[in-house]
Design a protein around this motif. Structure first.
Motif, PDB file in Angstrom:
ATOM      1  N   GLY A   1     -55.722  -6.674 -66.197  1.00 22.55           N
ATOM      2  CA  GLY A   1     -55.947  -7.522 -67.188  1.00 22.55           C
ATOM      3  C   GLY A   1     -56.316  -7.135 -68.404  1.00 22.55           C
ATOM      4  N   LEU A   2     -57.134  -5.830 -68.375  1.00 19.96           N
ATOM      5  CA  LEU A   2     -57.786  -5.129 -69.473  1.00 19.96           C
ATOM      6  C   LEU A   2     -56.538  -4.527 -70.250  1.00 19.96           C
ATOM      7  CD1 LEU A   2     -61.110  -3.546 -68.147  1.00 19.96           C
ATOM      8  CD2 LEU A   2     -60.765  -5.182 -69.753  1.00 19.96           C
ATOM      9  N   LEU A   3     -55.713  -3.843 -69.456  1.00 20.13           N
ATOM     10  CA  LEU A   3     -54.374  -3.472 -69.920  1.00 20.13           C
ATOM     11  C   LEU A   3     -53.717  -4.367 -70.675  1.00 20.13           C
ATOM     12  CD1 LEU A   3     -53.277  -0.914 -67.383  1.00 20.13           C
ATOM     13  CD2 LEU A   3     -54.400  -0.271 -69.551  1.00 20.13           C
ATOM     14  N   SER A   4     -53.519  -5.605 -70.355  1.00 20.11           N
ATOM     15  CA  SER A   4     -52.680  -6.513 -70.820  1.00 20.11           C
ATOM     16  C   SER A   4     -53.152  -7.090 -72.045  1.00 20.11           C
ATOM     17  CB  SER A   4     -52.535  -7.840 -69.867  1.00 20.11           C
ATOM     18  OG  SER A   4     -52.082  -8.767 -70.522  1.00 20.11           O
ATOM     19  N   TYR A   5     -54.622  -7.229 -72.216  1.00 21.06           N
ATOM     20  CA  TYR A   5     -55.160  -7.532 -73.430  1.00 21.06           C
ATOM     21  C   TYR A   5     -55.215  -6.525 -74.328  1.00 21.06           C
ATOM     22  CZ  TYR A   5     -58.749  -9.030 -76.558  1.00 21.06           C
ATOM     23  OH  TYR A   5     -59.481  -9.451 -77.760  1.00 21.06           O
ATOM     24  N   VAL A   6     -55.514  -5.259 -74.053  1.00 18.96           N
ATOM     25  CA  VAL A   6     -55.871  -4.153 -75.002  1.00 18.96           C
ATOM     26  C   VAL A   6     -54.446  -3.582 -75.534  1.00 18.96           C
ATOM     27  CG1 VAL A   6     -56.446  -1.586 -75.217  1.00 18.96           C
ATOM     28  CG2 VAL A   6     -57.852  -3.208 -74.035  1.00 18.96           C
ATOM     29  N   PHE A   7     -53.197  -3.706 -74.816  1.00 19.07           N
ATOM     30  CA  PHE A   7     -52.013  -3.091 -75.361  1.00 19.07           C
ATOM     31  C   PHE A   7     -51.037  -4.155 -75.734  1.00 19.07           C
ATOM     32  CE2 PHE A   7     -53.453   0.456 -72.795  1.00 19.07           C
ATOM     33  CZ  PHE A   7     -52.711   1.639 -73.552  1.00 19.07           C
ATOM     34  N   TYR A   8     -51.216  -5.643 -75.340  1.00 16.53           N
ATOM     35  CA  TYR A   8     -50.406  -6.542 -75.786  1.00 16.53           C
ATOM     36  C   TYR A   8     -51.058  -7.718 -76.412  1.00 16.53           C
ATOM     37  CZ  TYR A   8     -47.187  -3.883 -73.077  1.00 16.53           C
ATOM     38  OH  TYR A   8     -46.469  -2.874 -72.376  1.00 16.53           O
ATOM     39  N   HIS A   9     -52.331  -8.080 -76.405  1.00 12.88           N
ATOM     40  CA  HIS A   9     -53.190  -9.126 -76.908  1.00 12.88           C
ATOM     41  C   HIS A   9     -52.593 -10.304 -76.252  1.00 12.88           C
ATOM     42  CE1 HIS A   9     -56.028  -8.105 -80.433  1.00 12.88           C
ATOM     43  NE2 HIS A   9     -56.121  -7.251 -79.428  1.00 12.88           N
ATOM     44  N   SER A  10     -52.439 -10.065 -74.917  1.00  9.20           N
ATOM     45  CA  SER A  10     -51.898 -11.339 -74.287  1.00  9.20           C
ATOM     46  C   SER A  10     -51.922 -11.362 -72.781  1.00  9.20           C
ATOM     47  CB  SER A  10     -50.361 -11.475 -74.488  1.00  9.20           C
ATOM     48  OG  SER A  10     -49.767 -12.418 -73.581  1.00  9.20           O
ATOM     49  N   TRP A  11     -52.785 -12.304 -72.075  1.00  8.00           N
ATOM     50  CA  TRP A  11     -53.047 -12.122 -70.717  1.00  8.00           C
ATOM     51  C   TRP A  11     -51.712 -12.427 -69.805  1.00  8.00           C
ATOM     52  CZ3 TRP A  11     -57.407 -10.344 -70.016  1.00  8.00           C
ATOM     53  CH2 TRP A  11     -58.297 -10.479 -70.789  1.00  8.00           C
ATOM     54  N   TRP A  12     -50.570 -13.111 -70.368  1.00  6.67           N
ATOM     55  CA  TRP A  12     -49.226 -12.912 -69.889  1.00  6.67           C
ATOM     56  C   TRP A  12     -48.777 -11.654 -69.313  1.00  6.67           C
ATOM     57  CZ3 TRP A  12     -48.271 -17.931 -68.126  1.00  6.67           C
ATOM     58  CH2 TRP A  12     -48.544 -19.003 -68.730  1.00  6.67           C
TER      59      TRP A  12
ATOM     60  N   GLY B   1     -43.399  -3.772 -82.141  1.00  4.67           N
ATOM     61  CA  GLY B   1     -44.770  -3.432 -81.540  1.00  4.67           C
ATOM     62  C   GLY B   1     -44.961  -3.318 -80.301  1.00  4.67           C
ATOM     63  N   ILE B   2     -44.516  -4.324 -79.415  1.00  4.45           N
ATOM     64  CA  ILE B   2     -44.635  -4.493 -77.905  1.00  4.45           C
ATOM     65  C   ILE B   2     -43.746  -3.230 -77.179  1.00  4.45           C
ATOM     66  CG2 ILE B   2     -43.489  -5.925 -75.842  1.00  4.45           C
ATOM     67  CD1 ILE B   2     -43.969  -8.384 -77.540  1.00  4.45           C
ATOM     68  N   ALA B   3     -42.609  -2.878 -77.607  1.00  4.62           N
ATOM     69  CA  ALA B   3     -41.822  -1.997 -77.400  1.00  4.62           C
ATOM     70  C   ALA B   3     -42.550  -0.500 -77.559  1.00  4.62           C
ATOM     71  CB  ALA B   3     -40.550  -1.762 -78.129  1.00  4.62           C
ATOM     72  N   PHE B   4     -43.167  -0.517 -78.677  1.00  4.89           N
ATOM     73  CA  PHE B   4     -44.150   0.731 -79.000  1.00  4.89           C
ATOM     74  C   PHE B   4     -45.336   0.963 -78.136  1.00  4.89           C
ATOM     75  CE2 PHE B   4     -47.743   2.943 -81.175  1.00  4.89           C
ATOM     76  CZ  PHE B   4     -46.982   4.021 -81.538  1.00  4.89           C
ATOM     77  N   MET B   5     -45.932  -0.075 -78.163  1.00  5.24           N
ATOM     78  CA  MET B   5     -47.214  -0.232 -77.110  1.00  5.24           C
ATOM     79  C   MET B   5     -46.673   0.034 -75.710  1.00  5.24           C
ATOM     80  SD  MET B   5     -49.585  -0.198 -78.908  1.00  5.24           S
ATOM     81  CE  MET B   5     -50.991  -0.786 -78.024  1.00  5.24           C
TER      82      MET B   5
ATOM     83  N   VAL C   1     -44.227   2.035 -74.786  1.00  6.42           N
ATOM     84  CA  VAL C   1     -43.897   3.296 -74.535  1.00  6.42           C
ATOM     85  C   VAL C   1     -45.365   4.092 -74.358  1.00  6.42           C
ATOM     86  CG1 VAL C   1     -43.057   5.466 -75.678  1.00  6.42           C
ATOM     87  CG2 VAL C   1     -41.911   3.449 -75.411  1.00  6.42           C
ATOM     88  N   CYS C   2     -46.355   3.697 -75.040  1.00  2.00           N
ATOM     89  CA  CYS C   2     -47.817   4.216 -75.152  1.00  2.00           C
ATOM     90  C   CYS C   2     -48.275   4.178 -74.036  1.00  2.00           C
ATOM     91  CB  CYS C   2     -48.579   3.813 -76.107  1.00  2.00           C
ATOM     92  SG  CYS C   2     -47.976   4.199 -77.865  1.00  2.00           S
ATOM     93  N   LEU C   3     -48.362   2.939 -73.121  1.00  2.00           N
ATOM     94  CA  LEU C   3     -48.703   2.566 -72.034  1.00  2.00           C
ATOM     95  C   LEU C   3     -48.433   3.679 -71.081  1.00  2.00           C
ATOM     96  CD1 LEU C   3     -50.814   0.877 -70.218  1.00  2.00           C
ATOM     97  CD2 LEU C   3     -48.840  -0.801 -69.973  1.00  2.00           C
ATOM     98  N   GLY C   4     -46.849   3.577 -71.026  1.00  4.70           N
ATOM     99  CA  GLY C   4     -46.202   4.465 -69.931  1.00  4.70           C
ATOM    100  C   GLY C   4     -46.768   5.894 -70.030  1.00  4.70           C
ATOM    101  N   LEU C   5     -47.012   6.374 -71.343  1.00  2.00           N
ATOM    102  CA  LEU C   5     -47.496   7.846 -71.609  1.00  2.00           C
ATOM    103  C   LEU C   5     -48.878   7.888 -70.929  1.00  2.00           C
ATOM    104  CD1 LEU C   5     -45.883   8.616 -75.105  1.00  2.00           C
ATOM    105  CD2 LEU C   5     -45.090   9.661 -72.952  1.00  2.00           C
ATOM    106  N   TYR C   6     -49.536   7.109 -71.299  1.00  2.00           N
ATOM    107  CA  TYR C   6     -51.031   6.691 -71.042  1.00  2.00           C
ATOM    108  C   TYR C   6     -51.090   7.015 -69.355  1.00  2.00           C
ATOM    109  CZ  TYR C   6     -55.704   4.739 -70.121  1.00  2.00           C
ATOM    110  OH  TYR C   6     -57.135   4.623 -69.877  1.00  2.00           O
ATOM    111  N   GLY C   7     -50.251   6.125 -68.759  1.00  2.00           N
ATOM    112  CA  GLY C   7     -50.384   6.257 -67.324  1.00  2.00           C
ATOM    113  C   GLY C   7     -49.956   7.465 -66.754  1.00  2.00           C
ATOM    114  N   GLY C   8     -49.002   7.937 -67.156  1.00  2.00           N
ATOM    115  CA  GLY C   8     -48.418   9.394 -66.387  1.00  2.00           C
ATOM    116  C   GLY C   8     -49.309  10.342 -67.002  1.00  2.00           C
ATOM    117  N   CYS C   9     -50.027  10.312 -67.955  1.00  2.00           N
ATOM    118  CA  CYS C   9     -51.045  11.437 -68.186  1.00  2.00           C
ATOM    119  C   CYS C   9     -52.458  11.285 -67.083  1.00  2.00           C
ATOM    120  CB  CYS C   9     -51.747  11.333 -69.546  1.00  2.00           C
ATOM    121  SG  CYS C   9     -50.602  11.845 -70.817  1.00  2.00           S
TER     122      CYS C   9
END
Length: 261
Positions: free
Chosen positions: A39-50, A233-237, A239-247
């Motif tokens: 839920g936090l990742l959804s809000y922080v990276f996409y500003h959407s609970w969907w 912006g969604i595509a960029f975020m 990619v950032c989320l994927g890198l974040y999770g990988g790290c």
């Protein structure tokens, strides 16, 4: 017929590690934490609970990681119990008990130290009952090693069964095995102690990117708004989320040091 036996063997090997109440609490607690994180990742990276729905797919590999982590903890606990069992058994053999009687006499101490629901108590109690009925100690001990699939136990049983056939001093065999298990446990505990601060730091560093985005989003919403509500912006975020999770996964893997078997 062979396939049925193999399938039955795998099922027995899986069942022998089950602790229904503890396992359910373990997964319920961590899945609840995982849901909050999604839920936090959804809000922080996409500003959407969907986006919680697609992100929830990440719980599938998370469950696999939890299963491996739980099994690793169970095996570590079993080795502690095995060490205590062998120490008690060695003392009983030195007092003049036979192998069968020595195993039976360890039950009261094991119940006091680890409880009647512990792995070692259940195993020993079951073997004592089987030995009373069939008197096939070697076969029953061998099957124990096959079911548990624990390397420390299998090494002990190999040495013990060979020593029994060769007429060796069983007390010395058990003592040496106990010393070997104790050294490995002590080494693992020393490593865990040294790595505790690094794991704590790794946890803080893993949380920092998400906390920074959350802080900026709450204190200055317009600053990051260009990254939300549009495909680029969604595509960029993403990619950032994927890198974040990988790290995060890489950091966890680096800090997990296994003691060589």
């Amino acid at each position: 017929m062979l396939k049925k036996r193999e399938a039955r063997g795998r099922k027995e090997n899986s069942d022998i590690w089950k602790e229904p109440g503890k396992d359910a609490r373990f997964f319920a607690k961590r899945l609840a934490i995982g849901g909050v994180v999604m839920g936090l990742l959804s809000y922080v990276f996409y500003h959407s609970w969907w986006f919680v729905l697609p992100l929830s797919l990440g719980l599938i590999p998370y469950v696999r990681i939890l299963k491996k982590s739980l099994m690793r903890k169970k095996r570590e606990q079993f080795r502690l119990q095995l060490r205590d069992f062998l120490q008690l058994l060695s003392g009983n053999l030195q007092a003049g008990d036979s192998m069968e009687n020595g195993m039976e006499h360890t039950l009261s101490e094991l119940a006091e130290q680890w409880g009647t629901k512990s792995f070692i108590y259940r195993d020993v109690e079951s073997m004592v009952r089987q030995i009373r009925l069939s008197h096939q100690t070697v076969r029953i001990l061998s099957r124990w090693g096959d079911l548990r699939q624990d390397k420390e136990l299998q090494v002990f049983l190999q040495v013990f069964l060979y020593g029994k056939q060769a007429g060796s001093d069983l007390c010395q065999v058990i003592k040496k095995t106990t010393d070997s298990i104790s050294r490995r446990i002590e080494t693992k505990q020393e490593i865990d102690t040294m790595m505790a601060s690094q794991r704590y730091e790794q946890g803080i560093m893993s949380a920092m990117p998400m906390l920074l985005l959350l802080y900026v989003g709450l204190t200055n919403p317009d600053y990051l708004m260009v990254l939300y509500k549009n495909p680029g912006g969604i595509a960029f975020m993403s990619v950032c989320l994927g890198l974040y999770g990988g790290c995060v996964l890489l950091g966890l893997k680096i800090l997990r040091i296994e003691v060589e078997e």
